[in-house]
Scaffold this active site. Structure first.
Site, PDB file in Angstrom:
ATOM      1  N   SER A  14       0.938  -1.358  -0.208  1.00  0.00           N
ATOM      2  CA  SER A  14       0.103  -0.432  -0.252  1.00  0.00           C
ATOM      3  C   SER A  14       0.836   1.246  -0.516  1.00  0.00           C
ATOM      4  CB  SER A  14      -0.893   0.277   0.697  1.00  0.00           C
ATOM      5  OG  SER A  14      -0.383   0.202   2.087  1.00  0.00           O
ATOM      6  N   VAL A  16       1.717   3.359  -2.461  1.00  0.00           N
ATOM      7  CA  VAL A  16       2.586   3.897  -3.620  1.00  0.00           C
ATOM      8  C   VAL A  16       1.522   4.897  -4.362  1.00  0.00           C
ATOM      9  CG1 VAL A  16       3.313   1.258  -3.574  1.00  0.00           C
ATOM     10  CG2 VAL A  16       1.502   2.076  -5.041  1.00  0.00           C
ATOM     11  N   GLY A  19      -4.344   6.795  -5.049  1.00  0.00           N
ATOM     12  CA  GLY A  19      -5.237   7.388  -4.467  1.00  0.00           C
ATOM     13  C   GLY A  19      -5.033   9.098  -5.199  1.00  0.00           C
ATOM     14  N   GLU A 151      -9.947  -8.359   4.845  1.00  0.00           N
ATOM     15  CA  GLU A 151     -10.832  -7.406   4.817  1.00  0.00           C
ATOM     16  C   GLU A 151     -11.783  -6.515   3.782  1.00  0.00           C
ATOM     17  OE1 GLU A 151      -7.589  -6.792   6.514  1.00  0.00           O
ATOM     18  OE2 GLU A 151      -8.098  -5.999   8.487  1.00  0.00           O
ATOM     19  N   LYS A 191       8.296  -9.981 -10.594  1.00  0.00           N
ATOM     20  CA  LYS A 191       7.062 -11.194 -10.158  1.00  0.00           C
ATOM     21  C   LYS A 191       5.912 -10.660  -9.393  1.00  0.00           C
ATOM     22  CE  LYS A 191       8.727 -14.660 -11.621  1.00  0.00           C
ATOM     23  NZ  LYS A 191       8.274 -15.464 -12.656  1.00  0.00           N
ATOM     24  N   THR A 193       4.501  -8.293  -9.369  1.00  0.00           N
ATOM     25  CA  THR A 193       2.385  -7.682 -10.165  1.00  0.00           C
ATOM     26  C   THR A 193       2.225  -8.855 -10.583  1.00  0.00           C
ATOM     27  OG1 THR A 193       4.218  -5.054 -10.325  1.00  0.00           O
ATOM     28  CG2 THR A 193       2.100  -6.272 -12.451  1.00  0.00           C
ATOM     29  N   CYS A 383      -6.932  26.667  13.627  1.00  0.00           N
ATOM     30  CA  CYS A 383      -8.883  25.907  14.947  1.00  0.00           C
ATOM     31  C   CYS A 383      -7.461  25.675  16.318  1.00  0.00           C
ATOM     32  CB  CYS A 383      -8.871  24.474  13.727  1.00  0.00           C
ATOM     33  SG  CYS A 383     -10.134  23.404  15.160  1.00  0.00           S
ATOM     34  N   ARG A 464     -14.864  21.635  18.453  1.00  0.00           N
ATOM     35  CA  ARG A 464     -15.827  21.100  19.793  1.00  0.00           C
ATOM     36  C   ARG A 464     -15.944  22.278  20.642  1.00  0.00           C
ATOM     37  NH1 ARG A 464     -14.559  16.110  20.696  1.00  0.00           N
ATOM     38  NH2 ARG A 464     -16.227  14.743  19.309  1.00  0.00           N
ATOM     39  N   HIS A 509     -10.899  26.117   9.433  1.00  0.00           N
ATOM     40  CA  HIS A 509      -9.737  24.832   8.916  1.00  0.00           C
ATOM     41  C   HIS A 509      -9.255  25.466   6.787  1.00  0.00           C
ATOM     42  CE1 HIS A 509      -9.049  21.910  12.520  1.00  0.00           C
ATOM     43  NE2 HIS A 509      -9.985  21.523  11.752  1.00  0.00           N
ATOM     44  N   GLU A 511      -7.158  25.216   5.380  1.00  0.00           N
ATOM     45  CA  GLU A 511      -6.316  24.343   4.411  1.00  0.00           C
ATOM     46  C   GLU A 511      -7.091  23.397   3.532  1.00  0.00           C
ATOM     47  OE1 GLU A 511      -6.686  23.622   8.229  1.00  0.00           O
ATOM     48  OE2 GLU A 511      -6.018  22.046   8.492  1.00  0.00           O
TER      49      GLU A 511
HETATM   50  N1  GLN Z   1      -9.461  20.316  20.181  1.00  0.00           N
HETATM   51  C1  GLN Z   1      -9.781  21.950  19.794  1.00  0.00           C
HETATM   52  C2  GLN Z   1     -11.379  21.864  19.540  1.00  0.00           C
HETATM   53  O1  GLN Z   1     -12.193  20.261  19.276  1.00  0.00           O
HETATM   54  C3  GLN Z   1      -9.195  22.019  18.600  1.00  0.00           C
HETATM   55  C4  GLN Z   1     -10.029  20.770  17.271  1.00  0.00           C
HETATM   56  C5  GLN Z   1      -8.952  20.828  16.029  1.00  0.00           C
HETATM   57  O2  GLN Z   1      -7.612  21.631  15.849  1.00  0.00           O
HETATM   58  N2  GLN Z   1      -8.903  21.050  15.052  1.00  0.00           N
HETATM   59  O3  GLN Z   1     -12.358  22.361  19.418  1.00  0.00           O
END
Ligand code: GLN
Length: 539
Positions: A14, A16, A19, A151, A191, A193, A383, A464, A509, A511
């Site tokens: 796996s 390689v 995705g 699996e 081989k 493969t 975050c 959270r 986030h 990103e």
């Molecule tokens: N642990 C933090 C929260 O739950 C930050 C979560 C995170 O960075 N994604 O709010």
């Protein structure tokens, strides 16, 4: 037109790049005028990767609709630039949970529930949902793991059945394998493969195409040998040596004729000529020597770079658009607490603290944030990185030594980061965070408002805890401003410092929304501040 399916299986080992290959092929098809979506079938029993340690599984990628998914979905979205949804990541856990819930309801009264047909039917139903919910004409389905894993058998059986269910002309199967290199004789070996194709055949799947990954380039003889032994057409053996520029993979597949071959096998004709000029420019720009900026990425799971896959990619996207190269130092935050690894922080032109959970290493991140604030080094907090920036400011500027997030110190006398009231009663851990897209209103005259082209943005969340509104006023009085707020005014989405070149943290986030040709505005602004400070004359 009937939905077309392209199934990806993995052979030999796996990791390689199955995705990335699926994602890149998706792009080739999109460039030919088709709507595509990609689905990852993950054989583990967790319902989603949200509860898994990043050490186990790398980054948890979050979609618009709040689904916590495998990091391959990040590749799909970055390469294809189409947003995926909830049905694009299926796990064994989800499939069994659904079937067992039905059994308890009595849906199968009198029947014995078995892997075939009940589990395989449920897998096929979920594969079918991709086209239904996304409108994709071509669905690429990647089966996680490698052929031979216990699996993954039900998934392989389901895709085998789909071939006759949907018509052979509507599916093709691509096997991605690995050719090991023997140093002593300097040769690549086919081989393993051959064995993995035999294994695949034994469960009824004959690959139509073999993508042969290797670290060294492979010669034509070897391709011919694979074609012969594995019974695929010569042009359906695609050699893929490891390349130094990730975003070159679609160009390599194009050059190998994969797009046209796949369309031919599916009985389709390209609707337009692919236009690769933007990708070519991107790859050329990656290769062009550029001034370097050093970014210290201060995190908890630093040993495994995959844990910060999207953060790393976003930094590279934004660096490119600023005409610089980001040299990332991976700094383990728990080391900083012991007084070690500080030279990487001290030598950095910019400091980034990404998201995270649990208390290990948080004090080190707080120290890194303090360093960035005091030395006026550009800082981006994502975050948890934003939450700890607020904790640091409360401790060292407001003078509340005890300030903390209640995630780490439930009895702190100064809970600047705390649970929202509606989160308090939740006891389940899986899928219960604030997840997915939420709106954020930018406040004029701030770094954040300057970075984005529009005043109201939607960003992906996974957390959270929140900034505690009772501290807003005192924080503001001492030089923190809240440059992004939820439209109802209840939640702080972005915090930044007034008396600093660029110290900004986001509750969301960013990103997850950065694309190679569309870098995220906040990453671009961060890198711009870094560049301005390091090369003041070069602007
Ligand atoms: N642990 C933090 C929260 O739950 C930050 C979560 C995170 O960075 N994604 O709010």
């Amino acid at each position: 037109m009937a939905t077309k399916y392209i199934f990806f299986t993995g052979g030999v080992v796996s990791s390689v790049g199955k995705g990335v290959t699926a994602a890149a092929l998706g792009r080739l098809l999109k460039e030919r005028g088709f709507s595509v979506a990609v689905q990852k079938l993950d054989p583990y029993i967790n319902v989603d990767p949200g509860t898994m340690s990043p050490y186990q599984h790398g980054e948890v990628y979050v979609l618009d609709d709040g689904t916590e998914t495998d990091l391959d979905l990040g590749h799909y979205e970055r390469f294809i630039d189409t947003n995926m949804n909830r049905v694009c990541n299926v796990t064994t856990g989800q499939v069994y949970a659904e079937i067992i819930a039905k059994e308890r309801r009595g849906d199968f009264l009198g029947g014995t529930i078995q892997v075939i047909p009940h589990i395989t039917n449920e897998i096929k139903r979920r594969i079918g949902l991709v086209a239904k919910t996304t409108g994709a004409e071509i669905v690429l389905v990647e089966v996680g793991g490698t052929v031979g894993d216990i699996e993954s058998l039900p998934f392989l059986e389901a895709i085998r059945q789909m071939r006759s269910d949907t018509g052979r002309e509507n599916t093709i199967s691509i096997h991605v394998t690995w050719l090991p290199h023997i140093g002593a004789t300097n040769e690549l070996k086919t081989k393993p493969t051959q064995h993995s194709v035999r294994e695949l055949r034994s469960i009824g799947i004959s690959p139509d195409m073999i993508v042969a990954r290797s670290d060294q380039p492979m010669d034509d003889d070897l391709s011919a040998k694979i074609a012969l032994f594995c019974d695929v057409e010569r042009q359906a053996v695609v050699p893929m040596a490891t390349c130094d520029v990730l975003y070159e993979v679609p160009l390599l597949l194009e050059r190998a004729g994969v797009g046209d071959y796949v369309l031919k096998r599916l009985g389709l004709e390209a609707r337009r000529q692919p236009d690769w000029s933007e990708w070519q420019r991107l790859v050329e720009e990656v290769r062009r020597p550029k001034p370097i900026v050093k970014i210290a990425l201060v995190g908890k799971y630093i040993e495994l770079h995959d844990a910060y896959m999207s953060v790393r990619e976003s930094l590279h996207h934004a660096a490119l658009s600023n005409g610089v190269e980001a040299d990332i130092s991976w700094v383990p935050s728990s080391e900083l607490e012991k007084g070690r690894s500080w030279d990487a922080v001290q030598n950095a032109d910019g400091i980034l603290v990404p998201g995270g959970f649990g208390s290990r290493g948080t004090e080190g991140k707080i120290q890194a944030a303090r360093y960035a604030r005091e030395h006026k080094i550009p800082y981006l907090g994502l975050c948890l990185g934003m939450q700890l920036m607020v904790v640091e400011f409360s401790r060292n500027v407001l003078g509340h030594e005890d300030a903390n997030s209640t995630e780490f110190d439930p009895s702190t006398s100064c809970p600047v980061i705390d649970l929202m009231p509606d989160q308090r009663s939740i006891s389940d851990m899986g899928g219960t965070m604030r997840l997915g897209l939420y709106p954020c209103e930018l406040q004029p005259g701030t770094h954040a408002a300057e970075a984005y082209p529009q005043p109201l943005v939607q960003e992906r969340h996974r957390h959270r805890f929140e900034l505690n509104n009772t501290y807003r006023e005192v924080l503001q009085a001492r030089g923190m401003r809240f440059s992004g707020i939820s439209p109802d005014g209840r939640l702080v989405e972005i915090a930044e410092l007034t008396d600093h070149p660029f110290m900004l943290g986001t509750q969301f986030h960013p990103e997850f929304l950065s694309r190679p040709n569309r870098p995220h505005p906040l990453f671009v602004a961060f890198l711009k501040a870094v560049k301005k400070q390091k090369y003041p004359d070069n602007l």
